[in-house]
Design an enzyme around this catalytic site. Structure first.
Site, PDB file in Angstrom:
ATOM      1  CG  HIS A 171      -2.094  -1.012   1.071  1.00  0.00           C
ATOM      2  ND1 HIS A 171      -3.302  -0.697   0.652  1.00  0.00           N
ATOM      3  CD2 HIS A 171      -1.982  -2.392   1.250  1.00  0.00           C
ATOM      4  CE1 HIS A 171      -4.111  -1.770   0.631  1.00  0.00           C
ATOM      5  NE2 HIS A 171      -3.234  -2.829   1.013  1.00  0.00           N
ATOM      6  CG  ASP A 383       0.129   9.126   0.430  1.00  0.00           C
ATOM      7  OD1 ASP A 383      -0.026   8.154   1.346  1.00  0.00           O
ATOM      8  OD2 ASP A 383      -0.560  10.199   0.812  1.00  0.00           O
TER       9      ASP A 383
HETATM   10  C1  GDG Z   1      -2.158   4.055   3.316  1.00  0.00           C
HETATM   11  C2  GDG Z   1      -1.044   4.367   2.403  1.00  0.00           C
HETATM   12  C3  GDG Z   1      -2.898   4.527   0.445  1.00  0.00           C
HETATM   13  C4  GDG Z   1      -9.043  10.385   7.608  1.00  0.00           C
HETATM   14  N1  GDG Z   1      -9.524  11.150   8.419  1.00  0.00           N
HETATM   15  C5  GDG Z   1     -10.699  10.604   8.840  1.00  0.00           C
HETATM   16  C6  GDG Z   1     -11.088   9.729   8.350  1.00  0.00           C
HETATM   17  N2  GDG Z   1      -9.877   9.233   7.494  1.00  0.00           N
HETATM   18  C7  GDG Z   1      -9.693   8.180   6.424  1.00  0.00           C
HETATM   19  C8  GDG Z   1      -9.829   8.880   5.066  1.00  0.00           C
HETATM   20  C9  GDG Z   1      -9.105   7.574   4.427  1.00  0.00           C
HETATM   21  C10 GDG Z   1      -8.232   7.118   5.062  1.00  0.00           C
HETATM   22  O1  GDG Z   1      -8.354   7.388   6.484  1.00  0.00           O
HETATM   23  C11 GDG Z   1      -6.771   7.420   4.920  1.00  0.00           C
HETATM   24  O2  GDG Z   1      -6.170   7.161   3.820  1.00  0.00           O
HETATM   25  P1  GDG Z   1      -5.044   7.340   3.058  1.00  0.00           P
HETATM   26  O3  GDG Z   1      -4.880   6.708   1.736  1.00  0.00           O
HETATM   27  O4  GDG Z   1      -5.228   8.958   2.769  1.00  0.00           O
HETATM   28  O5  GDG Z   1      -3.584   7.373   3.801  1.00  0.00           O
HETATM   29  P2  GDG Z   1      -2.924   5.990   4.792  1.00  0.00           P
HETATM   30  O6  GDG Z   1      -3.840   5.926   6.003  1.00  0.00           O
HETATM   31  O7  GDG Z   1      -1.715   6.408   5.099  1.00  0.00           O
HETATM   32  O8  GDG Z   1      -3.179   4.703   3.931  1.00  0.00           O
HETATM   33  C12 GDG Z   1      -1.710   5.154   1.324  1.00  0.00           C
HETATM   34  C13 GDG Z   1      -3.773   3.628   1.464  1.00  0.00           C
HETATM   35  O9  GDG Z   1      -2.868   2.799   2.599  1.00  0.00           O
HETATM   36  C14 GDG Z   1      -4.494   2.442   0.816  1.00  0.00           C
HETATM   37  O10 GDG Z   1      -3.863   1.687  -0.107  1.00  0.00           O
HETATM   38  O11 GDG Z   1      -3.815   5.105  -0.115  1.00  0.00           O
HETATM   39  O12 GDG Z   1      -0.862   5.848   0.291  1.00  0.00           O
HETATM   40  O13 GDG Z   1      -0.320   5.348   3.276  1.00  0.00           O
HETATM   41  O14 GDG Z   1     -10.019   6.519   3.657  1.00  0.00           O
HETATM   42  O15 GDG Z   1     -11.376   8.682   4.530  1.00  0.00           O
HETATM   43  N3  GDG Z   1     -12.056   8.642   8.423  1.00  0.00           N
HETATM   44  C15 GDG Z   1     -12.930   8.882   9.534  1.00  0.00           C
HETATM   45  N4  GDG Z   1     -12.689  10.256  10.156  1.00  0.00           N
HETATM   46  C16 GDG Z   1     -11.636  11.122   9.842  1.00  0.00           C
HETATM   47  O16 GDG Z   1     -11.553  11.909  10.508  1.00  0.00           O
HETATM   48  N5  GDG Z   1     -14.050   8.231   9.457  1.00  0.00           N
END
Ligand code: GDG
Length: 478
Positions: A171, A383
């Site tokens: 990821h 990322d």
């Molecule tokens: C890893 C990789 C890759 C955020 N704030 C709240 C909340 N979120 C949720 C978002 C989103 C998730 O968290 C964050 O996902 P990201 O993809 O931006 O980042 P990572 O957590 O670092 O994920 C990344 C991912 O895996 C998938 O392959 O894209 O590059 O680092 O879904 O919605 N959810 C809630 N409240 C919040 O305040 N409920």
């Protein structure tokens, strides 16, 4: 356990918390990037999920089997929770995974702590996972391992004699050779990865980096190019090495963004912001997300363009994460100092330049912010993908928002047409991009957002799942 499961997913954590109560075990489904992506697909496929659980209040020594039927808090598929001791949690998760692999794979090698003790624990916990998988696997199971915590499991499964098809999806980014080769255990990790039948990366950048490392560090491994996004390992065991950019459940996000709760909350936010343009940042508290540089860019905009004062506000959500690791606590301090400095310098009783929220928001609140934001400012230093960028587009029902996106996010590959790409290290460049987005008129905004939404809708999480799953089904077994 149900014996009909044909797909076994494995991730560091189970997508649920399990608590022991006088009424029995209580299971609460949890949230997060990986979980958000996989919950709908696995529920539809009726598989099993294996991951670690916090068992401190249960004194567990062996894996906890949580069948899908019989528990109302369940996600709809079997789960097996692996208890880890505090020492294992420390060395495997906080240590090797998050003090070595996480910073190194995000090109931040100066943040690494290459403690040899971490490697030993990482290796033994990976073996423990492999053991549980081996017990759960049936003759026809497909085994899909997720992410950087579990890179050695394939090697251990093979050593245990497992002959099922096993796949691995990373990821997070895979770094270029000159960074990867700093890892003292580089050859062992690479050799273990190559034991999987399918190895998946997010953008082509990571596939290229991986191939560069294999060519240099494992010169005996022969790779055959199928196309730009797909390579095959030649030899006794066929491995496919491909890109599978992860997506979101676009239709579900778009549907929820139009529910009365979200619309009402969105209208309230609009009123509260009194005509200001909302610039939105949503990130886990993590140094890879580039939050301090983003704040400096916003500060630079306020310094150099006083005409935007009182007309624009940054709403920055910072979701608590990895709080037990000292570097993360220091980052929080740095962010809060910057915000208070910006608000202290530029704010007045009628205008707060930066609204800071340090907690996880519920879905309604998050969607209301996504749908009302005039500009999403997503500037990770690096990322794997960045799901927030895609969720923002899905929730933009009125097609009013502009997306400013780091060129080092995996999502940039798919979303370059429609977004404004920036170098997150370039503070002046990011400030200019905010100004450009701020000045963009409604027609151009709509055109760009429609283009982005089309892309996010087509390359959704179901397509990602099907692509990986069919590749795994077609890959040669060992
Ligand atoms: C890893 C990789 C890759 C955020 N704030 C709240 C909340 N979120 C949720 C978002 C989103 C998730 O968290 C964050 O996902 P990201 O993809 O931006 O980042 P990572 O957590 O670092 O994920 C990344 C991912 O895996 C998938 O392959 O894209 O590059 O680092 O879904 O919605 N959810 C809630 N409240 C919040 O305040 N409920």
């Amino acid at each position: 356990m149900q014996t009909a499961s044909h797909l076994i997913l494995i991730s560091n954590r189970l997508p649920a918390t399990v608590e022991s109560t006088p009424e029995g075990l209580q299971i609460r489904p949890s949230s997060g990037g990986l979980v958000t992506a996989l919950r709908p697909v696995l529920a539809a496929h009726k598989g099993a999920w294996i991951g670690s659980i916090d068992s401190s209040d249960m004194a567990l020594e062996s894996p906890l089997e949580l069948p899908a039927d019989g528990n109302p808090g369940h996600n709809g598929y079997d789960m097996i929770g692996i208890p880890l001791t505090p020492a294992e949690q420390h060395g495997f998760y906080a240590g090797f995974s998050n003090e070595i692999v996480w910073p190194l794979f995000h090109d931040l090698q100066s943040r690494c702590n290459f403690d040899p003790a971490y490697w030993k624990i990482y290796s033994s916990v990976n073996r423990k996972f492999a053991d549980v998988i081996a017990h759960a696997a049936q003759a026809g199971s497909r085994i899909w391992v997720h992410d950087y915590h579990l890179m050695l499991t394939g090697k251990f499964m093979r050593a245990m004699g497992l002959r099922q098809r096993i796949g691995f999806f990373l990821h997070i980014p895979f770094p270029p050779l000159d960074i990867f080769e700093k890892l003292p255990w580089r050859s062992q990790i690479l050799q273990a990865l190559i034991d999987f039948n399918v190895i998946g990366f997010q953008p082509p950048r990571d596939l290229r980096n991986f191939l560069g490392c294999v060519r240099r560090l494992l010169p005996d491994v022969e790779l055959q190019r199928i196309d730009d996004d797909m390579y095959q390992r030649v030899g006794a065991q066929i491995s496919q090495i491909r890109v599978f950019p992860i997506g979101i459940d676009f239709n579900e996000f778009a549907r929820q963004a139009e529910t009365p709760d979200v619309t009402a909350r969105g209208a309230q936010i609009r009123r509260d912001m009194r005509g200001q343009q909302i610039v939105l940042g949503v990130d886990r508290l993590d140094y890879t997300k580039g939050i301090p540089d983003r704040l400096k860019a916003f500060r630079h905009l306020l310094q150099t363009h006083p005409q935007v004062h009182r007309k624009i506000s940054l709403v920055q959500i910072v979701v608590p994460s990895r709080e037990q690791i000292p570097k993360y606590r220091e980052l929080k301090q740095e962010i809060e100092t910057l915000i208070s400095q910006i608000n202290g310098t530029y704010g007045d009783p009628g205008w707060t330049p930066v609204h800071y929220i340090h907690r996880s928001l519920d879905r309604t609140e998050l969607l209301a912010l996504y749908s009302q934001a005039d500009i999403a400012l997503i500037t990770p230093l690096k990322d794997g993908m960045n799901l927030v960028a895609k969720e923002f587009c899905a929730a933009q029902i009125e097609c009013r928002g502009m997306l400013i996106l780091s060129e080092f996010a995996g999502a940039a590959e798919q979303l370059r047409g429609g977004s404004i790409l920036v170098n997150p290290y370039d503070i002046e460049g990011v400030a200019e991009a905010i100004l450009r987005a701020y000045e963009t008129g409604p027609k151009e905004r709509r055109k760009r957002m429609l283009r982005l939404r089309r892309k996010v809708r087509t390359a959704d999480v179901y397509r990602w799942f099907d692509d990986f799953n069919s590749c795994l089904a077609g890959a040669g077994a060992a």
